[in-house]
Design a protein around this motif. Sequence first.
Motif, PDB file in Angstrom:
ATOM      1  N   GLY A 458      35.504   7.095   8.868  1.00  0.00           N
ATOM      2  CA  GLY A 458      36.244   7.281  10.115  1.00  0.00           C
ATOM      3  C   GLY A 458      37.721   7.446   9.845  1.00  0.00           C
ATOM      4  N   ASP A 459      38.532   7.158  10.849  1.00  0.00           N
ATOM      5  CA  ASP A 459      39.983   7.244  10.678  1.00  0.00           C
ATOM      6  C   ASP A 459      40.648   6.333  11.696  1.00  0.00           C
ATOM      7  OD1 ASP A 459      42.319   8.042   9.491  1.00  0.00           O
ATOM      8  OD2 ASP A 459      42.521   9.883  10.663  1.00  0.00           O
ATOM      9  N   GLY A 460      41.843   5.856  11.365  1.00  0.00           N
ATOM     10  CA  GLY A 460      42.544   4.969  12.282  1.00  0.00           C
ATOM     11  C   GLY A 460      43.948   4.685  11.821  1.00  0.00           C
ATOM     12  N   GLY A 461      44.644   3.867  12.578  1.00  0.00           N
ATOM     13  CA  GLY A 461      46.026   3.507  12.278  1.00  0.00           C
ATOM     14  C   GLY A 461      46.657   2.863  13.497  1.00  0.00           C
ATOM     15  N   GLY A 462      47.977   2.802  13.506  1.00  0.00           N
ATOM     16  CA  GLY A 462      48.692   2.205  14.631  1.00  0.00           C
ATOM     17  C   GLY A 462      49.856   1.378  14.174  1.00  0.00           C
ATOM     18  N   HIS A 463      49.950   0.142  14.665  1.00  0.00           N
ATOM     19  CA  HIS A 463      51.064  -0.749  14.343  1.00  0.00           C
ATOM     20  C   HIS A 463      50.532  -2.030  13.706  1.00  0.00           C
ATOM     21  CE1 HIS A 463      53.665   1.937  16.468  1.00  0.00           C
ATOM     22  NE2 HIS A 463      53.030   1.760  17.606  1.00  0.00           N
ATOM     23  N   ASP A 464      51.462  -2.866  13.231  1.00  0.00           N
ATOM     24  CA  ASP A 464      51.044  -4.101  12.577  1.00  0.00           C
ATOM     25  C   ASP A 464      50.338  -5.058  13.536  1.00  0.00           C
ATOM     26  OD1 ASP A 464      53.327  -4.772  14.028  1.00  0.00           O
ATOM     27  OD2 ASP A 464      54.536  -5.242  12.264  1.00  0.00           O
ATOM     28  N   VAL A 465      50.794  -5.111  14.801  1.00  0.00           N
ATOM     29  CA  VAL A 465      50.236  -6.067  15.760  1.00  0.00           C
ATOM     30  C   VAL A 465      49.108  -5.482  16.610  1.00  0.00           C
ATOM     31  CG1 VAL A 465      51.801  -5.556  17.685  1.00  0.00           C
ATOM     32  CG2 VAL A 465      50.959  -7.891  17.351  1.00  0.00           C
ATOM     33  N   ALA A 466      48.968  -4.165  16.626  1.00  0.00           N
ATOM     34  CA  ALA A 466      47.932  -3.504  17.435  1.00  0.00           C
ATOM     35  C   ALA A 466      47.597  -2.164  16.808  1.00  0.00           C
ATOM     36  CB  ALA A 466      48.412  -3.310  18.873  1.00  0.00           C
ATOM     37  N   ALA A 467      46.315  -1.903  16.617  1.00  0.00           N
ATOM     38  CA  ALA A 467      45.909  -0.655  15.980  1.00  0.00           C
ATOM     39  C   ALA A 467      44.522  -0.264  16.459  1.00  0.00           C
ATOM     40  CB  ALA A 467      45.940  -0.800  14.455  1.00  0.00           C
ATOM     41  N   GLY A 468      44.103   0.947  16.115  1.00  0.00           N
ATOM     42  CA  GLY A 468      42.812   1.432  16.567  1.00  0.00           C
ATOM     43  C   GLY A 468      42.180   2.362  15.557  1.00  0.00           C
ATOM     44  N   ALA A 469      40.904   2.669  15.766  1.00  0.00           N
ATOM     45  CA  ALA A 469      40.189   3.554  14.861  1.00  0.00           C
ATOM     46  C   ALA A 469      38.956   4.107  15.555  1.00  0.00           C
ATOM     47  CB  ALA A 469      39.774   2.810  13.586  1.00  0.00           C
ATOM     48  N   THR A 470      38.401   5.135  14.956  1.00  0.00           N
ATOM     49  CA  THR A 470      37.111   5.680  15.361  1.00  0.00           C
ATOM     50  C   THR A 470      36.229   5.717  14.125  1.00  0.00           C
ATOM     51  OG1 THR A 470      38.109   7.041  17.106  1.00  0.00           O
ATOM     52  CG2 THR A 470      35.912   7.658  16.352  1.00  0.00           C
ATOM     53  N   ILE A 471      34.998   5.204  14.239  1.00  0.00           N
ATOM     54  CA  ILE A 471      34.095   5.165  13.095  1.00  0.00           C
ATOM     55  C   ILE A 471      32.716   5.654  13.518  1.00  0.00           C
ATOM     56  CG2 ILE A 471      35.337   3.231  12.032  1.00  0.00           C
ATOM     57  CD1 ILE A 471      32.991   1.410  12.941  1.00  0.00           C
ATOM     58  N   PRO A 472      31.886   6.082  12.551  1.00  0.00           N
ATOM     59  CA  PRO A 472      30.501   6.457  12.883  1.00  0.00           C
ATOM     60  C   PRO A 472      29.735   5.257  13.440  1.00  0.00           C
ATOM     61  CG  PRO A 472      31.115   7.276  10.697  1.00  0.00           C
ATOM     62  CD  PRO A 472      32.224   6.357  11.137  1.00  0.00           C
ATOM     63  N   SER A 473      28.836   5.499  14.361  1.00  0.00           N
ATOM     64  CA  SER A 473      28.153   4.425  15.082  1.00  0.00           C
ATOM     65  C   SER A 473      27.409   3.458  14.177  1.00  0.00           C
ATOM     66  CB  SER A 473      27.177   5.018  16.098  1.00  0.00           C
ATOM     67  OG  SER A 473      27.881   5.712  17.102  1.00  0.00           O
ATOM     68  N   GLY A 474      26.854   3.940  13.083  1.00  0.00           N
ATOM     69  CA  GLY A 474      26.051   3.071  12.242  1.00  0.00           C
ATOM     70  C   GLY A 474      26.829   2.281  11.203  1.00  0.00           C
ATOM     71  N   GLN A 475      28.157   2.322  11.275  1.00  0.00           N
ATOM     72  CA  GLN A 475      28.979   1.713  10.234  1.00  0.00           C
ATOM     73  C   GLN A 475      29.715   0.450  10.684  1.00  0.00           C
ATOM     74  OE1 GLN A 475      29.132   2.706   6.985  1.00  0.00           O
ATOM     75  NE2 GLN A 475      27.442   4.065   7.563  1.00  0.00           N
ATOM     76  N   LYS A 476      29.267  -0.169  11.769  1.00  0.00           N
ATOM     77  CA  LYS A 476      30.002  -1.325  12.297  1.00  0.00           C
ATOM     78  C   LYS A 476      30.043  -2.477  11.296  1.00  0.00           C
ATOM     79  CE  LYS A 476      28.061  -3.882  15.456  1.00  0.00           C
ATOM     80  NZ  LYS A 476      27.475  -4.280  16.750  1.00  0.00           N
ATOM     81  N   ARG A 477      28.883  -2.848  10.735  1.00  0.00           N
ATOM     82  CA  ARG A 477      28.857  -3.998   9.820  1.00  0.00           C
ATOM     83  C   ARG A 477      29.711  -3.743   8.583  1.00  0.00           C
ATOM     84  NH1 ARG A 477      28.704  -9.120  10.277  1.00  0.00           N
ATOM     85  NH2 ARG A 477      30.335  -9.099   8.721  1.00  0.00           N
ATOM     86  N   ALA A 478      29.614  -2.544   8.045  1.00  0.00           N
ATOM     87  CA  ALA A 478      30.412  -2.221   6.863  1.00  0.00           C
ATOM     88  C   ALA A 478      31.897  -2.251   7.193  1.00  0.00           C
ATOM     89  CB  ALA A 478      30.006  -0.849   6.325  1.00  0.00           C
ATOM     90  N   PHE A 479      32.247  -1.768   8.384  1.00  0.00           N
ATOM     91  CA  PHE A 479      33.659  -1.787   8.798  1.00  0.00           C
ATOM     92  C   PHE A 479      34.146  -3.222   8.909  1.00  0.00           C
ATOM     93  CE2 PHE A 479      36.912  -2.230  11.991  1.00  0.00           C
ATOM     94  CZ  PHE A 479      37.828  -1.235  11.646  1.00  0.00           C
ATOM     95  N   VAL A 480      33.360  -4.092   9.540  1.00  0.00           N
ATOM     96  CA  VAL A 480      33.750  -5.492   9.698  1.00  0.00           C
ATOM     97  C   VAL A 480      33.996  -6.128   8.334  1.00  0.00           C
ATOM     98  CG1 VAL A 480      32.906  -7.774  10.376  1.00  0.00           C
ATOM     99  CG2 VAL A 480      32.670  -5.852  11.950  1.00  0.00           C
ATOM    100  N   ASP A 481      33.122  -5.870   7.379  1.00  0.00           N
ATOM    101  CA  ASP A 481      33.280  -6.457   6.047  1.00  0.00           C
ATOM    102  C   ASP A 481      34.571  -5.990   5.386  1.00  0.00           C
ATOM    103  OD1 ASP A 481      30.884  -7.794   6.355  1.00  0.00           O
ATOM    104  OD2 ASP A 481      29.708  -6.294   5.264  1.00  0.00           O
ATOM    105  N   HIS A 482      34.850  -4.705   5.473  1.00  0.00           N
ATOM    106  CA  HIS A 482      36.094  -4.177   4.906  1.00  0.00           C
ATOM    107  C   HIS A 482      37.317  -4.783   5.604  1.00  0.00           C
ATOM    108  CE1 HIS A 482      34.684  -1.159   2.067  1.00  0.00           C
ATOM    109  NE2 HIS A 482      33.792  -0.729   2.957  1.00  0.00           N
TER     110      HIS A 482
END
Length: 492
Positions: A458-482
């Motif tokens: 996926g891809d994302g960014g933002g600021h130190d205190v608030a940020a956002g991203a978009t990821i593939p639907s099946g990658q939630k657990r892997a994203f959380v771990d990272h």
Amino acid sequence: MAGPVPELEDRARECAERLCEADRVLLASHIDADGLTSAAIAAQALERAGIPFETVFEKQLDAEAIAAIAATDYDTVLFTDFGSGQLDVIGEYEDTGDFTPIIADHHQPADRDTEYHLNPLLFGINGASELSGAGASYVLARALADVSDSSPAAATDGGTVAGPAGTTARADNRDLAALAVVGAVGDMQAAGGELHGANANIVTDGVEAGVLETGKDLALYGKQTRPLPKLLEYATDVHIPGISNDTNGALRFLDGLDLELKRDGEWRRWADLSGEEKQTVASALVRKAVSSGVPAAKIDELVGTAYVLSEEPVGTELRDASEFSTLLNATARYERADVGLGVCLGNRDGALERARQLLREHRRNLSNGIDLVTREGTTEEAHIQWFDAGDEIRETIVGIVAGMAMGNQGISRSKPIIAFAAKNDDELKVSARGTHSLVRQGLDLSVVMGEASRAVGGDGGGHDVAAGATIPSGQKRAFVDHADELAGEQLR
């Protein structure tokens, strides 16, 4: 005339000179409060300089949106409140001659630069706390006024173009400082209750131009529009037992004060009180907090710097920078950026009423979302906490809900919170919120969201205190771990 941020002055002038060379400009901007004020500032500056332009808004400046911009017949594109983080893609179109980009942004730049790039981060200024996207647009507007040396632009009725509060357009564009402050406040840059750094210079411009007033005041949201009982009941940033989230408690507190708190049968608002009356309420509130055991550091947060748009009517959302920014965010989150821009540009009839309707809907949705998260709770990892709202909370507001839910029962403020919501059949929207205390400990959610999202496609960014991203639907657990691993490295 010297600009408000000396470090950016030369680059701002180069960008302004390039705009003046353009036959016409496509103005592309983000849709949140900072993006809307950025666009409004740039639009008025271009109009006053006599440069024809068209405005478009994007919720996310992704490859598809940039391709659509490149497909237009505009040779010059001004990006406000985004563009820096997408320079790698924008640069491909610049290289092939599709358009010349001019960028006024404050987000972390991609690993590429371009000639007309106005970003505080390139000059040692913090874009998360010292200058917002609207601030960058304001610096550009000041330079554009200087370069174009324009007199007030003629309106179609033979008068002069009106500014955001019906003011006559000023040749130096300093009247636009009020919108820049609204953008900064909306971007959560008033850390510790006031604006700092380059933002403070813009505040000074606004005060000198007569469009802003500042001063110490009760740091509660809704001082212009909420009846006094609701002002206190809903003030939960500093929780005062017996008042916060307590309808009857707030009423009892006010009834115990020797003040005229109702007039013609209606509760007065904070904005209706005299200075002496405000002092009476504030002093009693502090005494109540002390007697209830609220820590001294939290009591100090009851007072902050108020930013008042002095040319707007008393008792309206437009008078207070915080309430104005919330109104704009309500239009953005429901895909009505045109309404928000209209309010910024002075439309006090149709656009303002529609914005108020959207704000009422926005508040209902936020309340329902906060109730849902508080009821369901979060899943705690070693260094972060998270929840998945699915399609029960709009992806455009899930980040706001996450931030507002922090500190509620069962939801910690000692860990950043990450929220997931369905974006479409194939993607998840991810929003992250922290606290300024966590940032001081090393948290940078821009890095966390950027690296964790890219690690899962996926891809994302933002600021130190608030940020956002978009990821593939099946990658939630892997994203959380990272994300958990990255946050842990920062907060050691």
